[in-house]
Design a protein around this motif. Structure first.
Motif, PDB file in Angstrom:
ATOM      1  N   GLU A  70     -26.310   6.637 -34.260  1.00 44.16           N
ATOM      2  CA  GLU A  70     -26.534   8.060 -34.693  1.00 44.16           C
ATOM      3  C   GLU A  70     -26.317   7.968 -36.346  1.00 44.16           C
ATOM      4  N   THR A  71     -26.997   9.016 -36.895  1.00 51.69           N
ATOM      5  CA  THR A  71     -26.971   9.011 -38.361  1.00 51.69           C
ATOM      6  C   THR A  71     -27.006  10.543 -38.889  1.00 51.69           C
ATOM      7  N   TYR A  72     -26.946  10.574 -40.160  1.00 48.70           N
ATOM      8  CA  TYR A  72     -26.548  11.782 -40.597  1.00 48.70           C
ATOM      9  C   TYR A  72     -27.816  12.691 -40.845  1.00 48.70           C
ATOM     10  N   GLY A  73     -27.789  13.765 -39.662  1.00 52.30           N
ATOM     11  CA  GLY A  73     -29.057  14.446 -39.873  1.00 52.30           C
ATOM     12  C   GLY A  73     -28.727  16.181 -39.878  1.00 52.30           C
ATOM     13  N   ALA A 126     -29.438   3.452 -41.218  1.00 54.22           N
ATOM     14  CA  ALA A 126     -28.246   3.593 -40.674  1.00 54.22           C
ATOM     15  C   ALA A 126     -28.174   3.722 -39.173  1.00 54.22           C
ATOM     16  N   GLY A 127     -28.839   4.671 -38.713  1.00 54.02           N
ATOM     17  CA  GLY A 127     -28.866   4.923 -37.371  1.00 54.02           C
ATOM     18  C   GLY A 127     -29.609   3.951 -36.451  1.00 54.02           C
ATOM     19  N   ILE A 128     -30.482   3.192 -37.026  1.00 53.20           N
ATOM     20  CA  ILE A 128     -31.012   1.814 -36.549  1.00 53.20           C
ATOM     21  C   ILE A 128     -30.012   0.763 -36.199  1.00 53.20           C
ATOM     22  N   ASP A 129     -29.581   0.559 -37.468  1.00 57.57           N
ATOM     23  CA  ASP A 129     -28.429  -0.590 -37.631  1.00 57.57           C
ATOM     24  C   ASP A 129     -27.320  -0.407 -36.690  1.00 57.57           C
ATOM     25  N   GLY A 294     -22.458   7.374 -41.100  1.00 53.23           N
ATOM     26  CA  GLY A 294     -23.635   8.084 -40.969  1.00 53.23           C
ATOM     27  C   GLY A 294     -24.712   7.694 -41.970  1.00 53.23           C
ATOM     28  N   HIS A 295     -24.179   7.326 -43.238  1.00 51.00           N
ATOM     29  CA  HIS A 295     -25.240   7.128 -44.435  1.00 51.00           C
ATOM     30  C   HIS A 295     -25.247   5.690 -44.634  1.00 51.00           C
ATOM     31  N   THR A 296     -24.338   4.886 -44.089  1.00 53.29           N
ATOM     32  CA  THR A 296     -24.559   3.188 -44.598  1.00 53.29           C
ATOM     33  C   THR A 296     -25.127   2.462 -43.563  1.00 53.29           C
ATOM     34  N   GLY A 297     -24.601   2.858 -42.150  1.00 52.78           N
ATOM     35  CA  GLY A 297     -24.834   1.917 -40.829  1.00 52.78           C
ATOM     36  C   GLY A 297     -23.732   0.820 -41.200  1.00 52.78           C
ATOM     37  N   VAL A 298     -23.638  -0.085 -40.044  1.00 53.51           N
ATOM     38  CA  VAL A 298     -22.518  -0.823 -40.082  1.00 53.51           C
ATOM     39  C   VAL A 298     -22.512  -2.064 -40.947  1.00 53.51           C
ATOM     40  N   SER A 320     -18.282  12.666 -40.919  1.00 55.25           N
ATOM     41  CA  SER A 320     -19.143  13.793 -41.247  1.00 55.25           C
ATOM     42  C   SER A 320     -19.269  14.212 -39.687  1.00 55.25           C
ATOM     43  N   ILE A 321     -20.185  15.230 -39.791  1.00 54.32           N
ATOM     44  CA  ILE A 321     -20.563  16.015 -38.501  1.00 54.32           C
ATOM     45  C   ILE A 321     -21.579  14.880 -37.592  1.00 54.32           C
ATOM     46  N   GLY A 322     -20.858  14.930 -36.485  1.00 58.69           N
ATOM     47  CA  GLY A 322     -21.639  13.939 -35.382  1.00 58.69           C
ATOM     48  C   GLY A 322     -21.348  14.160 -34.117  1.00 58.69           C
TER      49      GLY A 322
END
Length: 391
Positions: A70-73, A126-129, A294-298, A320-322
């Motif tokens: 999941e990422t910041y969207g 980040a979401g992919i990671d 959500g910005h950095t990824g793991v 953040s929101i998620g």
């Protein structure tokens, strides 16, 4: 060596879950919801969705195992979807999810020479990671924290973030209510302090007593001189930390504030890589960092956390929101770090959306419970896909 279980498919989804009350609380005078469903908060001039908007990422292996990210969207999520579907996803087909750091580096390199080493591109990464790390953990049947060096914390202290009520009296009452639930730390949003920031701090301190940690989010509103003057007044009420006093790009101002106050300065929710953190570490701009999963990824989250440790800086991650997928990733990664006094608890989002993930992740009695199970320990609940928004 053959792949662990090669990646066969990458998908992305915009999720938009309605809210009864917009993030940060009821609309103020002069604030309105525009035709796209966004509101600009007058207190910090920032735009927010009136729903809980996020982007989910699904990575499927050849054997059918699935990793979720999941990422910041929260604003213009179509940009994130386009990057994942057009650029990042196709490059991953056939790659080994057992090489998450290598994959992260390779994907980052794709666009760096074009200047895309931040913003939506790194959010998409980040979401992919997160999804790849989740898939890796599931392939090995191990929780993410154990893959990141070991699980130091099974629970993580949580600070209550935000008091989304219309009046100061109501916000004080809400703070007392949270203390009664076992929480020992609360942060208020200066952008919503209509009666004055110092007055709000004084009222909250009187309401919750001397033992509770009180923080303030200043939402990048002030010059360095203004911030120092304000924070010094807040220090009289035993301020635990001051967050984001100056504009994000003002490194000099951040350094001046850090040297001019006696309270820890907390920064970093908007930064995505070690390249943004490093100059601030070197100039001692903060005592606390607030990486946002959500910005950095793991992968980058861990790089940042290890660097913070080398500079003797605490990590108190941002939330953040998620719907809870990158929240689980943040808890898993935080559990592998040493210097972690708290993790942010966005109760108006986390509690409402917890039903949209499976697993045993939770927050109660002042602390998060680390999700159990392989990978992240959570997955999207089928009901969340009732809230897919078309790109």
């Amino acid at each position: 060596m053959p792949p662990l279980d090669a990646i066969a498919k990458v998908e992305s989804f915009i999720i938009s879950i309605p809210r009864d009350v917009p993030y940060l609380g009821p609309l103020r005078e002069g604030e309105r919801i525009n035709e796209k469903g966004y509101v600009i908060r007058k207190g910090n001039r920032s735009i927010y969705p009136t729903s809980d908007m996020s982007v989910l990422v699904k990575v499927t292996s050849e054997s059918g195992k699935v990793g979720w990210g999941e990422t910041y969207g929260i604003v213009a999520p179509q940009a994130v979807i386009s990057i994942i579907d057009e650029v990042l996803g196709p490059v991953l087909i056939g790659r080994d999810p057992g090489d998450p750091v290598v994959l992260h580096e390779d994907l980052y390199d794709l666009m760096r020479v074009r200047g895309f080493f931040g913003g939506y591109y790194v959010d998409s990464l980040a979401g992919i990671d997160i999804a790849i790390w989740d898939l890796y953990g599931k392939c090995l049947n191990r929780p993410l924290s154990s893959l990141l060096g070991g699980t130091r914390h099974q629970t993580i202290p949580a600070y209550v973030s935000g008091l989304p009520k219309a009046t100061l009296r109501e916000r004080c009452d809400l703070a007392v209510e949270w203390i009664g639930k076992g929480y020992k730390a609360i942060k208020f949003a200066a952008a919503m302090s209509d009666d004055g920031i110092v007055k709000e701090m004084a009222a909250l301190r009187e309401a919750v007593g001397p033992e509770i940690d009180l923080m303030v989010d200043l939402h990048w509103k002030f010059t360095s001189g203004e911030a120092i003057r304000l924070i010094r007044r807040l220090e009289a009420h035993n301020l635990y930390f001051a967050e984001a006093p100056c504009e994000p790009e003002d490194i000099e101002g951040q350094e001046i504030v850090a040297r001019g106050i006696g309270t820890p300065l907390a920064l970093g929710e908007e930064w995505r890589t070690t390249y943004e953190y490093r100059p601030r570490f070197e100039r001692r701009c903060m005592s606390i960092i607030q990486p946002e999963m959500g910005h950095t990824g793991v992968t980058e989250f861990l790089h940042i956390g290890r660097m913070a440790h080398a500079f003797h800086v605490d990590t108190i991650p941002h939330a953040s929101i998620g719907i809870g997928i990158f929240m689980a990733a943040s808890l898993q990664a935080t559990a592998a770090l040493k210097r972690v006094p708290y993790h942010e608890y966005q109760h108006s989002i986390f509690d409402k959306n917890l039903r949209y993930v499976t697993g045993d992740m939770g927050c109660a009695n002042g602390a998060y419970t680390l999700p159990s199970g392989p990978g992240l320990g959570v997955e999207p609940h089928p009901d969340v896909f009732n809230y897919i928004r078309k790109a």
